[in-house]
Every structure is written in structure tokens, then in C-alpha cells.
Design a protein around this motif. Structure first.
Motif, PDB file in Angstrom:
ATOM      1  N   PRO A   1       0.294  -0.988  -0.053  1.00 38.03           N
ATOM      2  CA  PRO A   1       0.028  -0.068   0.156  1.00 38.03           C
ATOM      3  C   PRO A   1       0.757   1.405  -0.052  1.00 38.03           C
ATOM      4  CG  PRO A   1      -0.108  -1.260   2.272  1.00 38.03           C
ATOM      5  CD  PRO A   1       0.807  -2.055   0.895  1.00 38.03           C
ATOM      6  N   ASN A   2      -0.244   2.143  -0.411  1.00 34.75           N
ATOM      7  CA  ASN A   2       0.553   3.677  -0.758  1.00 34.75           C
ATOM      8  C   ASN A   2       2.655   3.887  -1.422  1.00 34.75           C
ATOM      9  OD1 ASN A   2      -1.447   5.186   1.009  1.00 34.75           O
ATOM     10  ND2 ASN A   2      -0.820   4.093   2.496  1.00 34.75           N
TER      11      ASN A   2
ATOM     12  N   SER B   1       2.312   7.621 -14.059  1.00 40.82           N
ATOM     13  CA  SER B   1       2.022   7.470 -11.960  1.00 40.82           C
ATOM     14  C   SER B   1       1.214   7.792 -10.901  1.00 40.82           C
ATOM     15  CB  SER B   1       4.105   7.678 -11.552  1.00 40.82           C
ATOM     16  OG  SER B   1       4.268   7.608 -10.521  1.00 40.82           O
ATOM     17  N   PHE B   2       1.002   6.759  -9.844  1.00 43.11           N
ATOM     18  CA  PHE B   2       0.184   6.896  -8.929  1.00 43.11           C
ATOM     19  C   PHE B   2       0.357   6.406  -7.565  1.00 43.11           C
ATOM     20  CE2 PHE B   2      -1.030   2.765 -11.725  1.00 43.11           C
ATOM     21  CZ  PHE B   2      -1.200   2.490 -10.570  1.00 43.11           C
ATOM     22  N   ILE B   3      -0.696   6.388  -6.979  1.00 42.42           N
ATOM     23  CA  ILE B   3       0.623   5.756  -5.823  1.00 42.42           C
ATOM     24  C   ILE B   3      -1.133   5.000  -4.936  1.00 42.42           C
ATOM     25  CG2 ILE B   3      -0.271   6.036  -3.488  1.00 42.42           C
ATOM     26  CD1 ILE B   3       2.402   7.466  -4.631  1.00 42.42           C
ATOM     27  N   THR B   4      -0.539   3.661  -5.095  1.00 43.73           N
ATOM     28  CA  THR B   4      -1.147   2.242  -4.890  1.00 43.73           C
ATOM     29  C   THR B   4      -1.891   2.634  -4.061  1.00 43.73           C
ATOM     30  OG1 THR B   4       0.664   1.381  -2.981  1.00 43.73           O
ATOM     31  CG2 THR B   4       0.458   0.557  -5.455  1.00 43.73           C
TER      32      THR B   4
ATOM     33  N   ILE C   1       9.279  -1.676   5.164  1.00 41.59           N
ATOM     34  CA  ILE C   1       8.873  -2.068   3.488  1.00 41.59           C
ATOM     35  C   ILE C   1       9.863  -2.804   2.552  1.00 41.59           C
ATOM     36  CG2 ILE C   1       7.753  -0.889   1.483  1.00 41.59           C
ATOM     37  CD1 ILE C   1       5.174   0.609   2.679  1.00 41.59           C
ATOM     38  N   PHE C   2      10.473  -3.036   1.849  1.00 43.81           N
ATOM     39  CA  PHE C   2      10.588  -3.469   0.938  1.00 43.81           C
ATOM     40  C   PHE C   2      10.882  -3.874  -0.285  1.00 43.81           C
ATOM     41  CE2 PHE C   2      14.059  -4.473   4.506  1.00 43.81           C
ATOM     42  CZ  PHE C   2      14.051  -3.299   4.649  1.00 43.81           C
TER      43      PHE C   2
END
Length: 582
Positions: free
Chosen positions: A364-365, A407-410, A495-496
Motif C-alpha cells: 500500500p501507498n 505514475s500513481f500511488i497504490t 517496506i522492501f
């Protein structure tokens, strides 16, 4: 007879030393730099030796078969010979003193300069005071972790030039020229930093919503997380979504995450495109939405039934309202999702591949880039729209006019979202649809093993198996614009995003045991759940005091003895400090 021949050959050999051939002093058998003596004191006979005031390794060029050579700060008169069997092995010598010692003075690097013919290329040039190799360390950090470019060992020169292509935009690079001469003496320059131009726009806004009211429309959205985000610009039109910041009418520009468009005409549809931008006026492709003001609240109605054969039923949910039925089935063309669409993250350093069901697994994000090659689409297209769940985005052509991109934010919530690309064709009014799915998974987190309580502030380090070196090593996060180790946030999450391979994690937190996970395979995301347990009381004491000698001496009775010692210490504290008694 045979003995006489041998004697004659021996006499000729001794009288005529043909095994040594007098040679000119050249750079092939001796390194020659400048026609200068550069020494202190008066010049005496040619066979004398002088201590140099400078040890720059200069050489006085000889004429004919003799000359002056400088080794390790001394000046010698030398005769230069070459061996017909192994010419390169000739060694200058001082008469009566044997071979000279090798040069130990490193080369000098100067005149470092660079130029950039385009935003993705850098040309680096420098000079050395003697022929050396051309070598260049480079990386995204002062560790120069991306490696070293170098010429062949035999390609020695005094003027050096290295060209590097495919640099990532808006990125800080570290470069360091280095040189090695024929004797193996090596020099490192100080190095320099180069920032590539920023031609990358921020990601589009996310969660764009429109609410209709009497003669007005309220827009709400979430701004992207890009560090260089500067604001948004909203363009409005009565005909179609503005495809650029120059189309339509500008109704808002700023950093807010909501806007009320007033004094509108009820029951008339308005088309909006919100472009995010940075300080260099790089604009995103645009998030789109449309709405019509209403004089009163109108509850949503169920969509009309679609007659069989008009449009495939599975396509209907993926079409925005502007392209909803009735659309004849012959005007809908289904495209191969994995064939025309590609995905990238981290400025193109990570490729995200859909599975056989056209599904992308993501966290996410995070910013996700979607690309469609121009050559795979009709030359008569009007626009390309990507839909992610309930959000819709325009795609724009890149600077090279070869790829359409967005390009977008999930989405920030875990779940499955429809991910589709819609291509509108000018010529015949057809719509091409490529259908896929975006599955947002929960991030990895660290928790207490027994209670599942999340643990913020834990250090999570990622290791991967380097197939080229055939070793396990710390994952080079800086190459992918991430950090390693990660510190878990207030939710205990980390997050990786990675390339496919084998990995394992180590996790540590003060007061808790150290944990190393099993080796696991990952395709693009690392989201392991790791449980830790607090260190027991006696283990904590052991970590603060060196009890090992006692344990080694007393063996199995050591724990009892340690407990007695701790009890005595606490008892004495109670006796010595009156306030503890209460």
C-alpha cells in the motif's frame, strides 16, 4: 672438428655481444615524461648521482642510446638496452651498479571535467602526468557501490575519457577517477558529485472524489508523497477531460486537498483533471473525474439492464461512466494486458511483472509507474485512461515520444482492485480495453511473538543471495532508492520492494531477542511477519555483566550462584539506601 666449431662460436660470442642490442630510450622500454632535469645542485659528470629536490617522478629524456632517468627521487645516467629474446624486459642500469629499483611514485590526476549531452548521459574527462589506465568508481553513495569502469590494462594514456549512459533522472551520483601506471602505482582522485536533471513529475493525486451540490461541485483528493511535490493545478472543461495543463480553464492551483467549484449550472456535466507538479514545473499525467451539479440530492440508481450481445458483461464494471453502455460489442477490443503494459518502481530500477492471471502484487501507498509502448497502439488514439479501483488517470507521452506513462500511488487499504487501461480511438470511436488486477498486500511487520503486539523501532535488515558472486550479502538498498536496514514505524511495519530472488531478514530491538528468519523466495515485495520475545531477566543481567567466568567455573551450579549474588546485591541496597525500604 666439433670441438673447433664450438670454440669459434664461443670466441664470436665473447668478442661480439650480439645478445645486447643498443636501443633508443623510448616509452616502450622506459617511461619517459618530460624533457626536464628538475634537480637541485650543479650538474657534474654523467655518471654521478644526485638527490632530487622534487620526487615527482620526472625523467630527463636521453638522445641516442643514453639519457638521464629518475628513480625514487634520484637522477641517474643510464644506457638503455633491449634484449632480442624479450625486448620488454630491458631494465635501465647505472654503470657499475646493476639494475635500478622500480618506480614507486604514483601518477598525478588533474583537469577533471564533465559534460552532459542529455539528461541521461555524462562524459567525464581527466588527465594524468604519465600514461595510466582509465578507471572510474561510481555509485549513489560515497561508497561507490555501483562498481568501477576501467580500460584494459594495456591501454595506457595521459588523456582519459569515460561515457556513462542511462543515468536515472533527479538522482545524486558520486564519481571518482583513478589511475594506475605501468609499475602498478595507483592514485585516487578526490571525486565529485553530480545531480542529474529533474524531469520526473510527482505521482498523481489519489482517492479523487467529487460530490455534487446545488450549483457547485466539491472535489477531494490526497496529495502524493513525493519530497519535491509543490502543488496541484485543476483544469476544467465542458467537453472532455483536459489532457494537459494548457487545455480547459484553470479553476484552482495550490497545495490543498479539496476545492469547491461554485457558480455552476445544474445538471450539466463538468470534466476535471488534477495535475500535480514539482518545483521544476514537471506535471503529472493527471487524475480525472466528472460530475454534474444537482439542485437537490438524487440517490444513485441501478444501471439499466444491458441487452445480450451489446457489450461483454465482464467489461462493464471496468468502464468509467463516460464510456458506459450502450456501446456496441464490435466497438470493444480486448487487449492482452501483459503484452502491452509494463510496470516499474524506484525510478525504473525495479521491474514489476504480472502473473499469468494479469495480477500485480504490491504494497500500500507506494508509487507505481505504468507504461504502454506507443508502437503497440493505434496512431489515431484520442486518449489513454488507466483505472485503479474507483480512481482514473490519464496517460501522457514521454519526452522521447515512445511510451505512454502514468505514475500513481497504490491504494492505502489492503484488498483487490481492478486495474485496466482504456484506449480511445479517434478514427472509428472504438475502445480498446486491457484488464488486470492490483492486489494490495499487508506490509511486513515486527511484533511480540506471544501477544502479536506490534513493535515500533525494531531494526530490520535484508540480505540477498548474489548469484554473480555466489555469496550472501546485505541487500544494496541504495541502488533501488531505499534504505537497509529499515526501522519499523509506529505500526511496527517496514517496506522492501525488490527484484525476484532469495532473501532472509535479521531483526533486532533493545530488550528483545535477536531473530534471523529462514531463507525465502520473493518476487517483488518483502512482507514477512517476524515475532520477537523479550529477553528474560537473568539474560538481561548477563548482558550487562560478564558472568561467563563464573559460569565456566561452576558449571550447572552457576545459575544458582548468580541468583544468590543478585539477592545479596539487592539486600545490601536496601540496607544502605533507607529510601528503598519504603
Amino acid at each position: 672438428m666439433r670441438q673447433k666449431i664450438l670454440v669459434i662460436v664461443l670466441i664470436i660470442y665473447l668478442l661480439f655481444p650480439i645478445h645486447l642490442i643498443l636501443a633508443e630510450m623510448t616509452s616502450s622500454n622506459y617511461k619517459i615524461e618530460v624533457d626536464s632535469l628538475n634537480f637541485s645542485g650543479a650538474e657534474l659528470d654523467a655518471g654521478d648521482i644526485y638527490k632530487m629536490s622534487s620526487t615527482l617522478g620526472e625523467v630527463a629524456v636521453g638522445y641516442g642510446s643514453s639519457g638521464y632517468a629518475i628513480f625514487s627521487g634520484y637522477r641517474y645516467m643510464v644506457n638503455v638496452y633491449s634484449n632480442p629474446v624479450e625486448e620488454a624486459g630491458a631494465v635501465p642500469s647505472v654503470p657499475g651498479s646493476g639494475p635500478l629499483s622500480p618506480e614507486t611514485i604514483p601518477p598525478l590526476i588533474s583537469e577533471i571535467k564533465y559534460s552532459s549531452p542529455d539528461s541521461e548521459t555524462i562524459i567525464i574527462e581527466w588527465e594524468t602526468n604519465e600514461p595510466t589506465t582509465s578507471e572510474l568508481d561510481f555509485g549513489l553513495t560515497p561508497e561507490y557501490e555501483l562498481g568501477r569502469l576501467k580500460s584494459r590494462p594495456e591501454d595506457l594514456t595521459k588523456k582519459h575519457k569515460i561515457i556513462i549512459k542511462d543515468l536515472k533522472p533527479d538522482t545524486k551520483y558520486y564519481f571518482r577517477p583513478r589511475a594506475k601506471d605501468l609499475q602498478g602505482n595507483e592514485t585516487l582522485s578526490k571525486g565529485f558529485i553530480y545531480d542529474t536533471p529533474d524531469n520526473i513529475a510527482p505521482a498523481n493525486v489519489s482517492s479523487l472524489k467529487a460530490r455534487s451540490n446545488d450549483k457547485q461541485i466539491t472535489l477531494q483528493w490526497i496529495n502524493p508523497f513525493d519530497e519535491d511535490f509543490a502543488g496541484v493545478k485543476i483544469q476544467r472543461s465542458l467537453e472532455y477531460f483536459p489532457l494537459s495543463v494548457d487545455e480547459g480553464e484553470t479553476v484552482y492551483q495550490g497545495e490543498a486537498m479539496s476545492f469547491i467549484d461554485k457558480y455552476l449550472e445544474n445538471n450539466r456535466k463538468y470534466y476535471y483533471t488534477i495535475f500535480s507538479y514539482d518545483g521544476n514545473n514537471n506535471f503529472s499525467s493527471g487524475a480525472i473525474i466528472s460530475a454534474a451539479p444537482q439542485s437537490r440530492y438524487v440517490p444513485p440508481v441501478a444501471p439499466p439492464e444491458i441487452p445480450p450481445g451489446v457489450i461483454p458483461s465482464e467489461v462493464v464494471p471496468f468502464l468509467p461512466p463516460e464510456f458506459a453502455p450502450p456501446i456496441p460489442e464490435e466497438n470493444i477490443e480486448i487487449l492482452d494486458f501483459s503484452d502491452i503494459i509494463s510496470f516499474e518502481m524506484a525510478k525504473g530500477t525495479l521491474k514489476i511483472e504480472p502473473d499469468e492471471k494479469n495480477k500485480i502484487k504490491i504494497l500500500p501507498n507506494v508509487a507505481l509507474n505504468l507504461f504502454i509502448a506507443k508502437e503497440k497502439l493505434s496512431p489515431f488514439l484520442k486518449s489513454i485512461i488507466a483505472t485503479v479501483g474507483e480512481s482514473s488517470y490519464l496517460l501522457k507521452i514521454n519526452q522521447e515520444k515512445s511510451v505512454y506513462e502514468v505514475s500513481f500511488i497504490t491504494p492505502g487499504n489492503v484488498g483487490k482492485y481492478a486495474l485496466n487501461a482504456l484506449v480511445l480511438i479517434y478514427k472509428d470511436g472504438k475502445i480498446q480495453v486491457a484488464k488486470g488486477e492490483l492486489e494490495v498486500e499487508e506490509p511486513g511487520y515486527v511484533c511480540r511473538q506471544s501477544t502479536a503486539k506490534r513493535l515500533p523501532g525494531a531494526e530490520v535488515t535484508l540480505y540477498h543471495f548474489n548469484q554473480e558472486k555466489n555469496v550472501w550479502e546485505k541487500w544494496p538498498a541504495s541502488q533501488y532508492f531505499q534504505v537497509n536496514p529499515e526501522i519499523t514505524d509506529n505500526k511496527g511495519e517496514y517496506i522492501f520492494m525488490v527484484n525476484p530472488g532469495e532473501y532472509y531478514l535479521t531483526v533486532s530491538k533493545e530488550g528483545y531477542d535477536f531473530k534471523k528468519t529462514e531463507i525465502f523466495e520473493a518476487k517483488n515485495i518483502i512482507n514477512q511477519k517476524v515475532g520477537l520475545e523479550p529477553i528474560p531477566f537473568f539474560s538481561k543481567i548477563k548482558s550487562y555483566f560478564d558472568w561467563q567466568p563464573i559460569i565456566d567455573f561452576f558449571g550447572n551450579s552457576a545459575r544458582v550462584l548468580i541468583a544468590i549474588i543478585v539477592f545479596i546485591i539487592i539486600f545490601l541496597l536496601f540496607k544502605l539506601i533507607p529510601s528503598w525500604k519504603s
